[in-house]
Design an enzyme around this catalytic site. Structure first.
Site, PDB file in Angstrom:
ATOM      1  N   ASP A 104      31.672  35.101  31.619  1.00 15.37           N
ATOM      2  CA  ASP A 104      33.075  34.689  31.735  1.00 15.37           C
ATOM      3  C   ASP A 104      33.154  33.339  32.438  1.00 15.37           C
ATOM      4  OD1 ASP A 104      35.848  34.849  31.777  1.00 15.37           O
ATOM      5  OD2 ASP A 104      35.888  35.990  33.651  1.00 15.37           O
ATOM      6  N   ASP A 154      41.848  38.831  28.141  1.00 16.64           N
ATOM      7  CA  ASP A 154      41.203  37.563  28.489  1.00 16.64           C
ATOM      8  C   ASP A 154      39.943  37.435  27.645  1.00 16.64           C
ATOM      9  OD1 ASP A 154      40.792  35.664  31.412  1.00 16.64           O
ATOM     10  OD2 ASP A 154      39.155  35.918  29.978  1.00 16.64           O
ATOM     11  N   ASP A 175      43.379  30.280  30.391  1.00 16.89           N
ATOM     12  CA  ASP A 175      42.733  30.628  31.665  1.00 16.89           C
ATOM     13  C   ASP A 175      41.327  30.055  31.711  1.00 16.89           C
ATOM     14  OD1 ASP A 175      41.873  31.668  34.037  1.00 16.89           O
ATOM     15  OD2 ASP A 175      41.828  33.756  33.397  1.00 16.89           O
ATOM     16  N   HIS A 183      36.542  38.502  29.049  1.00 15.92           N
ATOM     17  CA  HIS A 183      36.426  39.777  29.757  1.00 15.92           C
ATOM     18  C   HIS A 183      35.894  40.939  28.933  1.00 15.92           C
ATOM     19  CE1 HIS A 183      39.344  38.575  33.236  1.00 15.92           C
ATOM     20  NE2 HIS A 183      38.384  37.713  33.028  1.00 15.92           N
ATOM     21  N   ASP A 210      34.649  30.557  31.739  1.00 16.32           N
ATOM     22  CA  ASP A 210      35.926  29.836  31.726  1.00 16.32           C
ATOM     23  C   ASP A 210      35.793  28.350  31.413  1.00 16.32           C
ATOM     24  OD1 ASP A 210      37.880  31.938  32.197  1.00 16.32           O
ATOM     25  OD2 ASP A 210      36.919  32.177  34.149  1.00 16.32           O
ATOM     26  N   HIS A 222      44.879  35.576  27.860  1.00 17.26           N
ATOM     27  CA  HIS A 222      44.244  34.540  28.668  1.00 17.26           C
ATOM     28  C   HIS A 222      43.159  33.953  27.781  1.00 17.26           C
ATOM     29  CE1 HIS A 222      45.252  35.560  33.139  1.00 17.26           C
ATOM     30  NE2 HIS A 222      46.297  35.182  32.431  1.00 17.26           N
ATOM     31  N   TRP A 256      45.834  40.821  37.990  1.00 19.56           N
ATOM     32  CA  TRP A 256      44.379  40.953  37.845  1.00 19.56           C
ATOM     33  C   TRP A 256      43.799  41.123  39.245  1.00 19.56           C
ATOM     34  CZ3 TRP A 256      40.428  37.787  39.906  1.00 19.56           C
ATOM     35  CH2 TRP A 256      39.142  38.270  39.615  1.00 19.56           C
ATOM     36  N   LYS A 267      38.907  43.731  32.815  1.00 21.40           N
ATOM     37  CA  LYS A 267      37.697  42.902  32.843  1.00 21.40           C
ATOM     38  C   LYS A 267      36.464  43.787  32.760  1.00 21.40           C
ATOM     39  CE  LYS A 267      35.718  39.112  35.517  1.00 21.40           C
ATOM     40  NZ  LYS A 267      36.059  37.973  36.373  1.00 21.40           N
ATOM     41  N   GLU A 295      45.655  43.012  33.539  1.00 21.88           N
ATOM     42  CA  GLU A 295      44.491  42.358  32.919  1.00 21.88           C
ATOM     43  C   GLU A 295      43.181  43.068  33.247  1.00 21.88           C
ATOM     44  OE1 GLU A 295      43.992  38.307  34.207  1.00 21.88           O
ATOM     45  OE2 GLU A 295      42.282  37.946  32.893  1.00 21.88           O
TER      46      GLU A 295
END
Ligand code: RNT
Ligand code: ZN
Length: 422
Positions: free
Chosen positions: A298, A263, A330, A266, A300, A290, A189, A232, A230
């Site tokens: 995003d 992810d 993630d 993303h 997380d 992820h 990424w 995004k 990955e």
């Protein structure tokens, strides 16, 4: 003893209730053996790593917010924390390292200099724990990433630096897979993108493609290394364009036989990663996930058992793709006990998988094929109030880990004896 019996009795009742819908709970628990969640190392220390004594996450459009005490400050502490986390989780996990977590022995080793030997202590530890490792190049938190472009930089020196870093990371990953006897997923990424509307997207994307071609010109057996890329949508300070967009990487992965990493933070909030699984699996052999919990962006946050995670799990099971999906986490939340964050997030992911494995899939498919939409929706709703908790508790008991809320006090005790002293 009494509690144990009660959990077993409740499970027996649950087994009957699921069986009446054609669901075999014992088989679902057996299938959980195939579910290995890859625990990301970076929740232990808010994506700091060990390149320098006070390393902190810098740039790349990602952020860990909060300053809850007790974060891991040494490799030893990361290992100790993860061992504690794994003690509290049913089943078997993997561990996912970032390149900045190398064992550099107090020396500064720049990213284009890292070698297998800087990760040998991790490999030895993983061997002792009986777990596999996954790996990631770290193309952020570095002066050469500050201009916003790494593998897609127009500055040839910078681009070459990151190509060299990533080549080395794949070599390290392949060695991890070889020594541990289970393929390492190496994920790429990069934060590359621009804050405001650029006019030359094309060249940056051409450069990213060129860099990837150079990186993947080193070949490793698939039994040692699996490569994922990955995508995004955007990052903080990189709102207008991400070079490695979904179109870009999906195209790259399909053409070059790589894994695509999805992810959950993303994509546009109305898109569902769960929906993408069966689409991508038509064209790539395997996926990397992820799993995280975005709130409005995003962000997380710690994974919880929400609809997004459930759909991901259901789509893996419904697509009969347990062996084709590499399930990683993630999230990084610095505002709460970090061990607790791992246990909540991983258990939620495991619960989603178990919930999906307890779905009366034959019955649902039958209704769907007969265009009985009401019946299909009714059964899906009914599943939400089935005694899922009884099956989950029995699974934890069978695996010898704390049942129900019991893990809370174990984490509180660990905080008192260990985390509060850091
Ligand atoms: C960032 C990506 C990436 C990172 C980790 C630390 O938006 O999700 O996977 O979170 O590499
Ligand atoms: Zn990610």
């Amino acid at each position: 003893m009494e509690q144990k019996e009660q959990i077993k009795n409740l499970y027996d009742l649950a087994r009957k209730e699921y069986a009446s819908l054609g669901v075999d709970t014992d088989r679902a628990l057996d299938a959980m053996k195939e579910v290995q969640i890859s625990l990301h190392c970076w929740q232990t220390d808010d994506v700091g790593g060990f390149e320098t004594p006070d390393a902190v996450l810098g740039g790349g459009g990602i952020q860990a917010t909060g300053n809850y005490p007790g974060k891991a400050k040494t490799i030893q502490q990361v290992k100790q924390d993860i061992e504690k986390v794994m003690e509290l989780l049913p089943g078997k996990q993997r561990f996912n390292l970032h390149a900045i977590y190398g064992d550099f022995g107090g020396q500064f080793v720049d990213r284009d200099q890292i070698e297998v030997r800087h990760f040998q202590t991790w490999i030895d530890w993983a061997k002792e724990q009986g777990i596999g490792l996954d790996f990631n190049c770290t193309c952020f938190s570095h002066p050469k990433a500050e201009a916003g472009f790494t593998l897609s930089s127009k500055d040839e020196k910078i681009r070459k630096f990151w190509v060299e870093h990533t080549r080395r990371c794949r070599k390290i990953g392949a060695e991890m897979g070889k020594q541990l006897g289970t393929p390492c997923v190496h994920n790429i990424w990069v934060p590359d993108g621009s804050k405001d509307i650029p006019v030359d997207r094309f060249t940056h994307r051409a450069l990213l493609k060129k860099s990837l071609d150079e990186i993947f010109s080193d070949h490793y057996p698939k039994t040692h290394l699996k490569d994922s890329v990955e995508s995004k949508l955007f990052g903080i300070g990189l709102e207008a364009m991400t070079v490695g967009s979904h179109d870009f990487y999906l195209g790259y992965a399909i053409r070059n036989d790589k894994l695509i990493c999805l992810d959950s933070g993303h994509f546009h909030p109305t898109e569902q990663v769960g929906d993408k699984i069966s689409a991508c699996l038509q064209f790539v052999d395997e996926l990397m996930l992820h799993v995280t919990r975005p709130i409005r962006w995003d962000s997380d946050h710690v994974v919880t058992l929400n609809d997004d995670v459930l759909l991901i799990a259901q789509e893996i099971v419904r697509s009969n793709a347990l062996k084709r999906v590499n399930f990683g986490l993630d999230f990084f939340d610095a505002s709460m006990n970090r061990i607790g964050a791992y246990v909540i997030g991983t258990r939620a992911a495991q619960q989603a998988m178990l919930f999906a494995l307890l779905e009366p899939i034959e019955l649902l498919k039958k209704y769907e094929n007969e265009e009985k939409s009401f019946e299909r929706l009714a059964v899906m709703e009914l599943m939400k109030t089935k005694p899922f908790g009884a099956v989950w508790n029995y699974y934890c008991q069978k695996e010898g880990v704390p049942v129900g809320e019991d893990y809370i006090k174990e984490i509180q005790a660990y905080e008192k004896s260990e985390l509060s002293k850091r």
